[in-house]
Design a protein around this motif. Structure first.
Motif, PDB file in Angstrom:
ATOM      1  N   VAL A  63     -20.483   6.892  -0.242  1.00 39.56           N
ATOM      2  CA  VAL A  63     -20.201   5.537  -0.718  1.00 39.56           C
ATOM      3  C   VAL A  63     -21.300   5.057  -1.669  1.00 39.56           C
ATOM      4  O   VAL A  63     -22.484   5.220  -1.397  1.00 39.56           O
ATOM      5  CB  VAL A  63     -20.075   4.552   0.472  1.00 39.56           C
ATOM      6  N   GLU A  64     -20.865   4.501  -2.774  1.00 41.21           N
ATOM      7  CA  GLU A  64     -21.818   3.922  -3.715  1.00 41.21           C
ATOM      8  C   GLU A  64     -21.893   2.428  -3.418  1.00 41.21           C
ATOM      9  O   GLU A  64     -20.934   1.697  -3.641  1.00 41.21           O
ATOM     10  CB  GLU A  64     -21.289   4.177  -5.125  1.00 41.21           C
ATOM     11  N   VAL A  65     -23.012   2.011  -2.872  1.00 43.93           N
ATOM     12  CA  VAL A  65     -23.113   0.632  -2.378  1.00 43.93           C
ATOM     13  C   VAL A  65     -23.940  -0.220  -3.331  1.00 43.93           C
ATOM     14  O   VAL A  65     -25.018   0.191  -3.757  1.00 43.93           O
ATOM     15  CB  VAL A  65     -23.789   0.595  -0.979  1.00 43.93           C
ATOM     16  N   SER A  66     -23.437  -1.384  -3.686  1.00 41.04           N
ATOM     17  CA  SER A  66     -24.264  -2.297  -4.471  1.00 41.04           C
ATOM     18  C   SER A  66     -24.331  -3.658  -3.805  1.00 41.04           C
ATOM     19  O   SER A  66     -23.511  -4.009  -2.967  1.00 41.04           O
ATOM     20  CB  SER A  66     -23.776  -2.385  -5.913  1.00 41.04           C
ATOM     21  N   LEU A  67     -25.356  -4.387  -4.197  1.00 41.29           N
ATOM     22  CA  LEU A  67     -25.638  -5.691  -3.600  1.00 41.29           C
ATOM     23  C   LEU A  67     -25.217  -6.752  -4.598  1.00 41.29           C
ATOM     24  O   LEU A  67     -25.632  -6.735  -5.747  1.00 41.29           O
ATOM     25  CB  LEU A  67     -27.141  -5.762  -3.323  1.00 41.29           C
ATOM     26  N   LEU A  68     -24.377  -7.664  -4.168  1.00 40.09           N
ATOM     27  CA  LEU A  68     -23.848  -8.676  -5.079  1.00 40.09           C
ATOM     28  C   LEU A  68     -24.871  -9.782  -5.336  1.00 40.09           C
ATOM     29  O   LEU A  68     -25.160 -10.130  -6.469  1.00 40.09           O
ATOM     30  CB  LEU A  68     -22.578  -9.265  -4.452  1.00 40.09           C
ATOM     31  N   ILE A  69     -25.409 -10.345  -4.287  1.00 37.74           N
ATOM     32  CA  ILE A  69     -26.402 -11.410  -4.428  1.00 37.74           C
ATOM     33  C   ILE A  69     -27.748 -10.728  -4.634  1.00 37.74           C
ATOM     34  O   ILE A  69     -28.210 -10.000  -3.763  1.00 37.74           O
ATOM     35  CB  ILE A  69     -26.419 -12.313  -3.176  1.00 37.74           C
ATOM     36  N   PRO A  70     -28.362 -10.904  -5.818  1.00 39.15           N
ATOM     37  CA  PRO A  70     -29.547 -10.103  -6.144  1.00 39.15           C
ATOM     38  C   PRO A  70     -30.703 -10.307  -5.170  1.00 39.15           C
ATOM     39  O   PRO A  70     -30.791 -11.355  -4.516  1.00 39.15           O
ATOM     40  CB  PRO A  70     -29.938 -10.610  -7.534  1.00 39.15           C
ATOM     41  N   PHE A  71     -31.577  -9.308  -5.092  1.00 37.47           N
ATOM     42  CA  PHE A  71     -32.791  -9.402  -4.286  1.00 37.47           C
ATOM     43  C   PHE A  71     -33.540 -10.680  -4.671  1.00 37.47           C
ATOM     44  O   PHE A  71     -33.638 -11.016  -5.842  1.00 37.47           O
ATOM     45  CB  PHE A  71     -33.703  -8.195  -4.554  1.00 37.47           C
ATOM     46  N   GLY A  72     -34.041 -11.390  -3.698  1.00 33.72           N
ATOM     47  CA  GLY A  72     -34.843 -12.586  -3.974  1.00 33.72           C
ATOM     48  C   GLY A  72     -34.024 -13.859  -4.068  1.00 33.72           C
ATOM     49  O   GLY A  72     -34.576 -14.945  -4.166  1.00 33.72           O
ATOM     50  N   ILE A  73     -32.704 -13.751  -4.061  1.00 36.80           N
ATOM     51  CA  ILE A  73     -31.862 -14.950  -4.168  1.00 36.80           C
ATOM     52  C   ILE A  73     -31.315 -15.314  -2.794  1.00 36.80           C
ATOM     53  O   ILE A  73     -30.794 -14.471  -2.077  1.00 36.80           O
ATOM     54  CB  ILE A  73     -30.687 -14.720  -5.155  1.00 36.80           C
ATOM     55  N   GLU A  74     -31.422 -16.578  -2.473  1.00 34.74           N
ATOM     56  CA  GLU A  74     -31.006 -17.100  -1.165  1.00 34.74           C
ATOM     57  C   GLU A  74     -29.473 -17.236  -1.166  1.00 34.74           C
ATOM     58  O   GLU A  74     -28.909 -17.842  -2.061  1.00 34.74           O
ATOM     59  CB  GLU A  74     -31.722 -18.451  -0.982  1.00 34.74           C
ATOM     60  N   PRO A  75     -28.773 -16.638  -0.188  1.00 31.27           N
ATOM     61  CA  PRO A  75     -27.311 -16.556  -0.263  1.00 31.27           C
ATOM     62  C   PRO A  75     -26.521 -17.799   0.146  1.00 31.27           C
ATOM     63  O   PRO A  75     -25.341 -17.893  -0.163  1.00 31.27           O
ATOM     64  CB  PRO A  75     -26.974 -15.401   0.690  1.00 31.27           C
ATOM     65  N   HIS A  76     -27.164 -18.764   0.844  1.00 34.44           N
ATOM     66  CA  HIS A  76     -26.382 -19.882   1.382  1.00 34.44           C
ATOM     67  C   HIS A  76     -25.563 -20.619   0.322  1.00 34.44           C
ATOM     68  O   HIS A  76     -24.415 -20.959   0.555  1.00 34.44           O
ATOM     69  CB  HIS A  76     -27.284 -20.892   2.101  1.00 34.44           C
TER      70      HIS A  76
END
Ligand SMILES: [Zn+2]
Length: 304
Positions: A63-76
């Motif tokens: 599986v090629e996994v990517s992160l939508l909310i970039p590192f360092g960004i608060e997701p709330h």
């Protein structure tokens, strides 16, 4: 060497890496997994950091996994851009926390129905928390027992979408679940030796964690939103509470103004430590290491 040849060499040096980068960055058309070749990797997009890690653990090299909310960004309070939505439309799988943590997923659902959306909160019993922004507490990933269920839900989705490699996902999931069980055992054992049970977190992210380990969470912010500002009444109440409960460690978290916690700690002659809600990705520290750091800091406050 004259200036012209110097410039030429510099230009080559710069142009070559940039042009190869451009090729790598070209958007490749992504087929849906059903129509794809068996050797092609599943494309999974995960909403925020713990899910990124859980999916990588289960998906392994399939599986090629990517992160939508970039590192360092608060997701709330994060919202996707048009580009993010396009990226999501090309994926096979979108892994979300659920419980309203990713409100944007409702908009996405109506645009594209081909992508499998994995709600990792499935079959997890949640708490109501009377907040307008999050009527149900979303912070399940901070309880390793609930995180185990999230990992199982991810594994179920992958096994469904790619049944040929069922065994592979199942083995990966089980070995990660074992690590989560060891983490749970470690937290349980070490915290049970602490006399104090009350702690003050920054925002109210640790209710499921506290319930799991017999602790009582209080929080500086009454709101579930880490970016809200505490009122002076809030601060006064927390200072009194800390004094009454003999609390001498005040927690803060990443990417918030630490002065809030410092003001309280100064008033009670205490110290400030980080209790991470693991909402913001950290490239150097994984989920289990982060939870172990939290444990260490909690013990600092509860066992001393
Ligand atoms: Zn939170």
């Amino acid at each position: 060497m004259d200036n012209q040849s110097k410039t030429a060499i510099i230009t080559i040096a710069i142009v070559i890496p940039l042009s190869s980068l451009a090729v790598w960055n070209l958007d490749q058309p992504v087929m849906s997994y059903a129509s794809a070749n068996a050797n092609q990797k599943i494309v999974a997009i995960t909403s925020f950091y713990p899910l990124f890690e859980f999916t990588k653990e289960v998906g392994g090299n399939r599986v090629e996994v990517s992160l939508l909310i970039p590192f360092g960004i608060e997701p709330h309070d994060w919202e996707p851009t048009v580009k993010d939505l396009q990226k999501m439309q090309q994926a096979d799988l979108i892994v979300i926390n659920g419980i309203g943590f990713e409100n944007w997923v409702n908009d996405f659902d109506s645009i594209n129905t081909d992508v499998v959306i994995v709600d990792t909160s499935k079959d997890i019993t949640t708490n109501e928390n009377n907040l307008v922004s999050h009527p149900t507490d979303p912070h399940i990933w901070l309880n390793p027992v609930m995180a185990k269920k999230q990992v199982e839900n991810i594994a179920d989705a992958l096994m469904q979408i790619d049944p040929t490699n069922k065994e592979y996902y199942s083995t990966n999931a089980n070995s990660y679940i074992l690590r989560l069980e060891q983490l749970d055992e470690k937290i349980k054992q070490e915290l049970s030796q602490c006399k104090k049970k009350d702690f003050i977190s920054f925002h109210s992210a640790f209710t499921y964690f506290a319930d799991q380990y017999g602790l009582i969470q209080h929080s500086i912010l009454e709101s579930n939103e880490p970016h809200a500002e505490p009122t002076s009444k809030n601060l006064e109440n927390i200072i009194n509470l800390a004094k009454n409960l003999d609390i001498d460690v005040i927690f803060t978290e990443e990417a918030v103004d630490t002065r809030t916690s410092e003001v309280i700690a100064d008033e009670i002659g205490g110290t400030v430590l980080v209790l991470s809600p693991l909402e913001i990705g950290d490239k150097n520290t994984d989920y289990i290491e982060k939870m172990e750091q939290n444990l260490l800091h909690l013990k600092e406050g509860l066992c001393n």
